[in-house]
Design a protein around this motif. Structure first.
Motif, PDB file in Angstrom:
ATOM      1  N   THR A   1       0.830  -1.204   0.000  1.00 60.06           N
ATOM      2  CA  THR A   1       0.000   0.000   0.000  1.00 60.06           C
ATOM      3  C   THR A   1       0.867   1.256   0.000  1.00 60.06           C
ATOM      4  OG1 THR A   1      -1.800  -1.141   1.139  1.00 60.06           O
ATOM      5  CG2 THR A   1      -1.782   1.272   1.270  1.00 60.06           C
ATOM      6  N   GLU A   2       1.917   1.260   0.813  1.00 61.69           N
ATOM      7  CA  GLU A   2       2.820   2.415   0.869  1.00 61.69           C
ATOM      8  C   GLU A   2       3.549   2.612  -0.455  1.00 61.69           C
ATOM      9  OE1 GLU A   2       3.600   4.900   3.086  1.00 61.69           O
ATOM     10  OE2 GLU A   2       1.735   4.230   4.007  1.00 61.69           O
TER      11      GLU A   2
ATOM     12  N   HIS B   1       2.484   1.666  -3.427  1.00 67.71           N
ATOM     13  CA  HIS B   1       1.503   2.162  -4.397  1.00 67.71           C
ATOM     14  C   HIS B   1       1.257   3.656  -4.188  1.00 67.71           C
ATOM     15  CE1 HIS B   1      -1.962   2.145  -7.067  1.00 67.71           C
ATOM     16  NE2 HIS B   1      -2.630   2.785  -6.135  1.00 67.71           N
ATOM     17  N   ARG B   2       1.126   4.058  -2.937  1.00 67.58           N
ATOM     18  CA  ARG B   2       0.924   5.486  -2.624  1.00 67.58           C
ATOM     19  C   ARG B   2       2.101   6.312  -3.136  1.00 67.58           C
ATOM     20  NH1 ARG B   2       3.429   8.632   0.049  1.00 67.58           N
ATOM     21  NH2 ARG B   2       4.644   7.002   1.075  1.00 67.58           N
TER      22      ARG B   2
END
Length: 202
Positions: free
Chosen positions: A99-100, A102-103
């Motif tokens: 998730t990090e 992708h962010r």
């Protein structure tokens, strides 16, 4: 894993060569890590420090002052130990790391100005080493014409290069693949090359 100056020059040359065949733009970003993940060492150190007084009260006759000192020392020591990069990586769940990453990819897409090209045909090749993560982020113009699955070959190429310590080769292959896809839908015309032809290392 570092890219030498010669590696970066090769990547720049590959971007220029690919962009000669298309009106699209290609930008590459290499991140050592997408986050410092310091929240996790802090959280675990706090948990250990909060649990320790109960155990000390149950199993020792230490005075309160000593227990508080032990609690403080335990927090400091555990925080310092868990802050080591190798241990920190173990503490962070895989889903959080992805998730990090992708962010960070989406953030770099905006920071590098890929969304501001006239034909919206820019492509970001993003790699985050700590998370073993790669992503191709395509702007709306090219994304509306190309299924996201088409970019998987470029993702696989750059990840394979990273795994075999040939990161520059992986980037070059990914650039060539992305450029070929862009050339099909956005052939070259007299559009100014507005984005830097280089890799950003962050």
């Amino acid at each position: 894993m570092e890219l030498s100056e010669a590696d970066q020059d090769r990547i720049s040359a590959a971007i220029k060569a690919a962009e000669r065949k298309t009106s699209g733009e290609i930008v590459c970003v290499l991140a050592r890590s997408s986050s410092d993940y310091m929240l996790y060492p802090v959280a675990w150190a706090v948990v250990l420090a909060l649990v320790s007084p109960w155990l000390l009260l149950a199993f020792t006759q230490f005075p309160v002052q000593r227990i508080l000192l032990i609690q403080l020392a335990l927090f400091i020591v555990s925080f310092l130990l868990l802050s080591a990069p190798s241990l920190r990586a173990i503490l962070v769940p895989r889903g959080v790391r992805r998730t990090e990453a992708h962010r960070a990819a989406m953030e770099q897409f905006m920071i590098r100005g890929l969304h501001r090209t006239e034909n919206r045909a820019a492509v970001l090749i993003f790699v985050s080493l700590a998370e073993h993560y790669a992503r191709i982020v395509a702007d709306d113009g090219i994304a509306s014409k190309v299924d996201q699955k088409i970019w998987q070959g470029a993702v696989d190429a750059v990840l394979a290069g990273a795994r075999s310590d040939r990161l520059a080769d992986g980037f070059v292959e990914a650039i060539e693949q992305c450029g070929a896809v862009q050339a099909v839908h956005f052939p070259p015309h007299v559009q100014q090359d507005v984005l830097p032809n280089r890799i950003f290392v962050i």
